[in-house]
Write an enzyme that holds these catalytic residues in place. Structure first.
Site: not given
Length: 193
Positions: A11-16, A88, A145, A182
Protein backbone atom coordinates in the site's frame (compact mmCIF):
# COMPACT_ATOMS: atom_id res chain seq x y z
CA UNK A 1 4.19 -7.22 -29.77
CA UNK A 2 1.95 -5.77 -27.06
CA UNK A 3 2.68 -6.89 -23.53
CA UNK A 4 0.82 -7.44 -20.29
CA UNK A 5 2.57 -5.54 -17.48
CA UNK A 6 2.04 -5.94 -13.74
CA UNK A 7 3.29 -3.16 -11.47
CA UNK A 8 2.91 -4.29 -7.87
CA UNK A 9 3.75 -3.04 -4.41
CA UNK A 10 2.49 -2.73 -0.88
CA UNK A 11 0.00 0.00 0.00
CA UNK A 12 0.91 3.67 -0.44
CA UNK A 13 3.67 3.27 -3.02
CA UNK A 14 2.11 5.60 -5.60
CA UNK A 15 0.63 3.05 -8.01
CA UNK A 16 -2.38 5.19 -8.92
CA UNK A 17 -0.16 8.24 -9.42
CA UNK A 18 2.10 6.31 -11.81
CA UNK A 19 -0.94 4.91 -13.67
CA UNK A 20 -2.44 8.39 -14.12
CA UNK A 21 0.92 9.80 -15.27
CA UNK A 22 1.27 6.97 -17.81
CA UNK A 23 -2.20 7.65 -19.19
CA UNK A 24 -1.40 11.37 -19.38
CA UNK A 25 1.80 10.62 -21.32
CA UNK A 26 -0.13 8.63 -23.95
CA UNK A 27 -2.91 11.23 -24.22
CA UNK A 28 -0.43 14.11 -24.45
CA UNK A 29 0.85 12.46 -27.62
CA UNK A 30 -2.64 12.16 -29.10
CA UNK A 31 -3.10 8.48 -28.22
CA UNK A 32 -6.24 7.03 -26.64
CA UNK A 33 -6.19 5.15 -23.35
CA UNK A 34 -8.85 3.27 -21.45
CA UNK A 35 -8.80 3.23 -17.65
CA UNK A 36 -10.35 0.60 -15.39
CA UNK A 37 -10.69 0.29 -11.63
CA UNK A 38 -12.39 -2.12 -9.24
CA UNK A 39 -16.05 -1.41 -8.46
CA UNK A 40 -15.48 -2.61 -4.89
CA UNK A 41 -13.13 0.33 -4.17
CA UNK A 42 -15.48 3.27 -3.60
CA UNK A 43 -13.28 5.34 -1.27
CA UNK A 44 -13.36 8.31 -3.65
CA UNK A 45 -16.66 7.59 -5.43
CA UNK A 46 -17.46 5.13 -8.19
CA UNK A 47 -15.72 5.30 -11.52
CA UNK A 48 -12.70 7.31 -10.40
CA UNK A 49 -9.03 6.59 -10.02
CA UNK A 50 -7.68 8.99 -7.41
CA UNK A 51 -4.11 9.29 -6.18
CA UNK A 52 -3.19 10.48 -2.70
CA UNK A 53 -1.40 13.49 -4.20
CA UNK A 54 -4.60 14.75 -5.83
CA UNK A 55 -4.55 13.44 -9.40
CA UNK A 56 -7.73 11.77 -10.65
CA UNK A 57 -9.43 10.48 -13.78
CA UNK A 58 -12.67 8.76 -14.70
CA UNK A 59 -12.46 5.02 -15.22
CA UNK A 60 -14.59 2.07 -16.25
CA UNK A 61 -15.53 -0.25 -13.39
CA UNK A 62 -14.93 -3.98 -13.22
CA UNK A 63 -16.29 -6.59 -10.86
CA UNK A 64 -16.11 -10.38 -10.84
CA UNK A 65 -18.64 -10.64 -13.70
CA UNK A 66 -17.06 -8.10 -16.06
CA UNK A 67 -15.89 -9.43 -19.41
CA UNK A 68 -12.73 -7.35 -19.81
CA UNK A 69 -12.10 -8.58 -23.35
CA UNK A 70 -15.58 -7.62 -24.55
CA UNK A 71 -15.50 -4.19 -22.90
CA UNK A 72 -12.07 -3.27 -24.21
CA UNK A 73 -12.67 -4.70 -27.70
CA UNK A 74 -15.93 -2.73 -28.02
CA UNK A 75 -14.18 0.53 -27.08
CA UNK A 76 -11.26 -0.26 -29.40
CA UNK A 77 -13.68 -0.80 -32.29
CA UNK A 78 -15.10 2.72 -31.75
CA UNK A 79 -11.85 4.52 -30.97
CA UNK A 80 -8.54 2.70 -31.45
CA UNK A 81 -6.77 2.34 -28.11
CA UNK A 82 -3.03 2.72 -27.64
CA UNK A 83 -3.02 1.43 -24.06
CA UNK A 84 -5.32 0.05 -21.35
CA UNK A 85 -4.50 0.77 -17.69
CA UNK A 86 -6.03 -1.18 -14.79
CA UNK A 87 -5.91 0.08 -11.19
CA UNK A 88 -6.61 -2.17 -8.18
CA UNK A 89 -5.64 -5.16 -10.36
CA UNK A 90 -5.48 -7.46 -7.33
CA UNK A 91 -9.30 -7.60 -7.56
CA UNK A 92 -9.27 -9.14 -11.05
CA UNK A 93 -10.06 -12.83 -11.24
CA UNK A 94 -8.07 -15.46 -13.15
CA UNK A 95 -10.41 -15.37 -16.17
CA UNK A 96 -10.10 -11.59 -16.42
CA UNK A 97 -6.31 -11.74 -16.36
CA UNK A 98 -6.42 -14.19 -19.26
CA UNK A 99 -8.86 -11.85 -21.06
CA UNK A 100 -6.34 -9.02 -20.66
CA UNK A 101 -3.59 -11.27 -22.01
CA UNK A 102 -5.83 -12.01 -25.02
CA UNK A 103 -6.25 -8.27 -25.62
CA UNK A 104 -2.46 -8.01 -25.90
CA UNK A 105 -2.09 -11.09 -28.06
CA UNK A 106 -5.08 -10.68 -30.37
CA UNK A 107 -5.66 -6.93 -30.53
CA UNK A 108 -2.09 -5.73 -30.01
CA UNK A 109 -2.94 -3.33 -27.17
CA UNK A 110 -0.53 -3.05 -24.23
CA UNK A 111 -2.15 -3.60 -20.82
CA UNK A 112 -0.65 -1.96 -17.71
CA UNK A 113 -1.99 -3.39 -14.44
CA UNK A 114 -1.29 -1.85 -11.03
CA UNK A 115 -2.08 -3.52 -7.73
CA UNK A 116 -0.94 -4.85 -4.41
CA UNK A 117 0.58 -8.30 -4.29
CA UNK A 118 -0.58 -9.63 -0.93
CA UNK A 119 -3.34 -9.06 1.59
CA UNK A 120 -3.09 -8.23 5.31
CA UNK A 121 -2.21 -11.86 6.11
CA UNK A 122 0.56 -12.11 3.51
CA UNK A 123 -1.59 -14.14 1.09
CA UNK A 124 -1.69 -13.47 -2.65
CA UNK A 125 -4.84 -11.96 -4.11
CA UNK A 126 -6.32 -13.98 -6.99
CA UNK A 127 -5.66 -11.23 -9.52
CA UNK A 128 -2.11 -10.68 -8.30
CA UNK A 129 -1.34 -14.40 -8.36
CA UNK A 130 -2.66 -14.67 -11.91
CA UNK A 131 -0.71 -11.61 -13.05
CA UNK A 132 2.50 -12.88 -11.44
CA UNK A 133 2.08 -16.05 -13.48
CA UNK A 134 0.82 -14.62 -16.79
CA UNK A 135 2.23 -11.09 -17.22
CA UNK A 136 5.08 -10.52 -19.65
CA UNK A 137 6.74 -7.93 -17.42
CA UNK A 138 6.72 -7.71 -13.62
CA UNK A 139 7.86 -4.50 -11.92
CA UNK A 140 7.96 -3.85 -8.20
CA UNK A 141 7.15 -0.29 -7.15
CA UNK A 142 8.99 0.36 -3.94
CA UNK A 143 7.90 2.19 -0.82
CA UNK A 144 9.43 2.26 2.63
CA UNK A 145 8.65 0.86 6.06
CA UNK A 146 8.73 3.05 9.16
CA UNK A 147 12.27 1.72 9.76
CA UNK A 148 13.50 2.84 6.33
CA UNK A 149 13.69 -0.62 4.74
CA UNK A 150 11.65 -1.58 1.71
CA UNK A 151 8.00 -2.20 2.65
CA UNK A 152 6.57 -5.38 1.13
CA UNK A 153 3.65 -6.19 3.46
CA UNK A 154 0.29 -4.58 4.31
CA UNK A 155 -0.70 -4.58 7.97
CA UNK A 156 -4.43 -4.04 8.59
CA UNK A 157 -5.07 -1.97 11.72
CA UNK A 158 -8.09 -0.90 13.76
CA UNK A 159 -8.98 2.68 14.70
CA UNK A 160 -6.33 2.75 17.43
CA UNK A 161 -3.59 1.33 15.20
CA UNK A 162 -3.68 -2.20 16.64
CA UNK A 163 -3.07 -5.03 14.16
CA UNK A 164 -6.02 -6.99 12.81
CA UNK A 165 -5.12 -10.66 12.37
CA UNK A 166 -8.37 -12.15 11.03
CA UNK A 167 -11.17 -11.12 8.72
CA UNK A 168 -12.23 -10.97 5.11
CA UNK A 169 -9.44 -10.71 2.55
CA UNK A 170 -10.88 -7.49 1.15
CA UNK A 171 -11.60 -4.51 3.34
CA UNK A 172 -11.33 -1.24 1.49
CA UNK A 173 -9.30 1.44 3.21
CA UNK A 174 -6.28 3.67 3.04
CA UNK A 175 -3.90 5.00 5.66
CA UNK A 176 -6.69 4.70 8.23
CA UNK A 177 -6.80 0.89 7.82
CA UNK A 178 -3.42 -0.21 6.47
CA UNK A 179 0.26 0.34 7.18
CA UNK A 180 2.98 -0.65 4.69
CA UNK A 181 5.79 -2.47 6.53
CA UNK A 182 8.88 -4.54 5.85
CA UNK A 183 8.40 -8.26 6.53
CA UNK A 184 10.25 -8.09 9.86
CA UNK A 185 8.04 -5.36 11.29
CA UNK A 186 4.91 -6.92 9.80
CA UNK A 187 5.63 -10.18 11.65
CA UNK A 188 6.58 -8.38 14.86
CA UNK A 189 3.45 -6.20 14.87
CA UNK A 190 1.14 -9.14 14.05
CA UNK A 191 2.67 -11.28 16.79
CA UNK A 192 2.56 -8.49 19.37
CA UNK A 193 6.31 -8.15 19.89
Amino acid sequence: MAKLYFYYSSMNAGKSTILLQSSFNYRERGMETMLWTAAVDDRYGHGLIVSRIGLEAEAHLFDAGTDMFAGIAAQHAQTPLSCVLVDEAQFLNMAQVWQLAAICDRLGIPILCYGIRTDFQGQLFEGSAALLGVADTLTEIKTICECGRKATMNLRVDGEGHPIREGEQTEIGGNDRYVALCRRHFVERRSGH
